[in-house]
Motif scaffolding. Structure first.
Motif, PDB file in Angstrom:
ATOM      1  N   GLY A 158      -4.129  -0.271  -4.374  1.00 56.02           N
ATOM      2  CA  GLY A 158      -3.304  -0.178  -3.179  1.00 56.02           C
ATOM      3  C   GLY A 158      -2.183   0.839  -3.291  1.00 56.02           C
ATOM      4  N   ILE A 159      -1.130   0.631  -2.492  1.00 58.18           N
ATOM      5  CA  ILE A 159      -0.042   1.617  -2.448  1.00 58.18           C
ATOM      6  C   ILE A 159       0.961   1.428  -3.578  1.00 58.18           C
ATOM      7  N   VAL A 160       0.900   0.296  -4.287  1.00 58.75           N
ATOM      8  CA  VAL A 160       1.803   0.050  -5.417  1.00 58.75           C
ATOM      9  C   VAL A 160       0.963   0.006  -6.678  1.00 58.75           C
ATOM     10  N   ARG A 161       1.188   0.968  -7.572  1.00 57.55           N
ATOM     11  CA  ARG A 161       0.408   1.059  -8.803  1.00 57.55           C
ATOM     12  C   ARG A 161       1.336   1.301  -9.980  1.00 57.55           C
ATOM     13  N   GLY A 162       0.944   0.777 -11.137  1.00 61.39           N
ATOM     14  CA  GLY A 162       1.676   1.077 -12.357  1.00 61.39           C
ATOM     15  C   GLY A 162       1.444   2.521 -12.749  1.00 61.39           C
ATOM     16  N   GLU A 163       2.478   3.161 -13.282  1.00 65.20           N
ATOM     17  CA  GLU A 163       2.333   4.567 -13.685  1.00 65.20           C
ATOM     18  C   GLU A 163       3.250   4.846 -14.873  1.00 65.20           C
ATOM     19  N   SER A 172      10.600   1.673  -1.915  1.00 64.82           N
ATOM     20  CA  SER A 172      10.249   0.254  -1.790  1.00 64.82           C
ATOM     21  C   SER A 172       9.015   0.109  -0.903  1.00 64.82           C
ATOM     22  N   GLU A 173       8.377  -1.052  -1.000  1.00 62.21           N
ATOM     23  CA  GLU A 173       7.239  -1.340  -0.127  1.00 62.21           C
ATOM     24  C   GLU A 173       7.689  -1.406   1.329  1.00 62.21           C
ATOM     25  N   GLU A 174       8.893  -1.902   1.562  1.00 65.50           N
ATOM     26  CA  GLU A 174       9.420  -1.979   2.918  1.00 65.50           C
ATOM     27  C   GLU A 174       9.567  -0.582   3.526  1.00 65.50           C
ATOM     28  N   ALA A 175      10.092   0.350   2.743  1.00 68.94           N
ATOM     29  CA  ALA A 175      10.230   1.724   3.223  1.00 68.94           C
ATOM     30  C   ALA A 175       8.862   2.331   3.523  1.00 68.94           C
ATOM     31  N   ALA A 176       7.889   2.034   2.699  1.00 65.28           N
ATOM     32  CA  ALA A 176       6.525   2.535   2.929  1.00 65.28           C
ATOM     33  C   ALA A 176       5.951   1.965   4.218  1.00 65.28           C
ATOM     34  N   ALA A 177       6.191   0.686   4.476  1.00 65.12           N
ATOM     35  CA  ALA A 177       5.679   0.045   5.686  1.00 65.12           C
ATOM     36  C   ALA A 177       6.359   0.581   6.944  1.00 65.12           C
ATOM     37  N   ARG A 178       7.639   0.944   6.847  1.00 67.84           N
ATOM     38  CA  ARG A 178       8.394   1.447   8.006  1.00 67.84           C
ATOM     39  C   ARG A 178       8.101   2.920   8.317  1.00 67.84           C
ATOM     40  N   PHE A 179       7.527   3.631   7.379  1.00 64.87           N
ATOM     41  CA  PHE A 179       7.335   5.076   7.505  1.00 64.87           C
ATOM     42  C   PHE A 179       6.503   5.438   8.729  1.00 64.87           C
ATOM     43  N   VAL A 180       7.037   6.336   9.528  1.00 63.35           N
ATOM     44  CA  VAL A 180       6.308   6.895  10.666  1.00 63.35           C
ATOM     45  C   VAL A 180       5.962   8.339  10.296  1.00 63.35           C
ATOM     46  N   PRO A 181       4.663   8.611  10.086  1.00 57.65           N
ATOM     47  CA  PRO A 181       4.285   9.955   9.636  1.00 57.65           C
ATOM     48  C   PRO A 181       4.530  11.024  10.708  1.00 57.65           C
ATOM     49  N   PRO A 182       4.867  12.236  10.269  1.00 62.00           N
ATOM     50  CA  PRO A 182       5.009  13.350  11.211  1.00 62.00           C
ATOM     51  C   PRO A 182       3.676  13.634  11.910  1.00 62.00           C
ATOM     52  N   ALA A 183       3.723  14.347  13.012  1.00 56.55           N
ATOM     53  CA  ALA A 183       2.528  14.631  13.818  1.00 56.55           C
ATOM     54  C   ALA A 183       1.458  15.394  13.040  1.00 56.55           C
ATOM     55  N   TRP A 184       1.847  16.159  12.021  1.00 54.50           N
ATOM     56  CA  TRP A 184       0.855  16.950  11.292  1.00 54.50           C
ATOM     57  C   TRP A 184       0.062  16.120  10.285  1.00 54.50           C
ATOM     58  N   PHE A 185       0.530  14.911   9.992  1.00 51.53           N
ATOM     59  CA  PHE A 185      -0.233  14.006   9.134  1.00 51.53           C
ATOM     60  C   PHE A 185      -1.440  13.508   9.926  1.00 51.53           C
ATOM     61  N   GLY A 186      -2.554  13.286   9.222  1.00 56.61           N
ATOM     62  CA  GLY A 186      -3.751  12.738   9.844  1.00 56.61           C
ATOM     63  C   GLY A 186      -3.943  11.284   9.467  1.00 56.61           C
TER      64      GLY A 186
END
Length: 164
Positions: free
Chosen positions: A59-64, A122-136
């Protein structure tokens, strides 16, 4: 002490943005681990140096974890990645809210694939993210678009099932 984590969303690119404020670097990376391995061990060479990276999880949270290598150490390990390699040009630039994008333009057999990733605090910030128009399309949970999968299986076909 908690393991270091990466919180990241990944998207295909709908159209190329203005890269005037972005920094360009060349990357090549290869995978030591095999497709069936649950942990990913990667070697990466960039304009800045050499790194061995271990990634785990889903998923979006991975150990690194990353370890800097000398050029000689990298060269000694690189042959172990034969058949599991990618090359790309990375453009790194600013987004709103202090976020940074990493836009990858793949070369070789993976061209003309272009993806963009954003790391979050944070996961919350990732969930709130609204991608720019150029993102697909959001491909964060599509395992076929992980770099390891691309290095082993190549780019998914446009008509492939999007659930991966």
């Amino acid at each position: 002490m908690a393991d270091p984590v990466e919180i990241e969303r990944k998207f295909l690119v709908a159209r190329m943005p203005d890269l005037g404020d972005a920094r360009r670097s060349s990357l090549r990376q290869g995978y030591v681990t095999r497709p069936e391995d649950s942990v990913e061990v990667r070697l990466r060479q960039t304009d800045d140096g050499h790194v061995l990276c271990l990634k785990s999880g889903e998923g979006i949270v991975r150990g690194e974890r990353e370890v800097t290598l000398s050029a000689a150490q990298f060269d000694a390990l690189w042959p172990q990645t034969e058949g599991r390699r990618i090359e790309k040009t990375r453009w790194t630039g600013p987004l709103d809210d202090g976020l940074v994008y990493e836009l990858d333009v793949f070369a070789g057999d993976l061209a003309p694939l272009v993806m963009v990733e954003v790391e979050f605090p944070s996961e919350e910030a990732a969930a709130r993210f609204v991608p720019p128009a150029w993102f697909g399309r959001d491909i964060s949970d599509d395992k076929r678009f992980r770099n390891k999968a691309l290095a082993i299986a190549g780019a998914p076909q446009p008509d492939d099932d999007a659930d991966g």
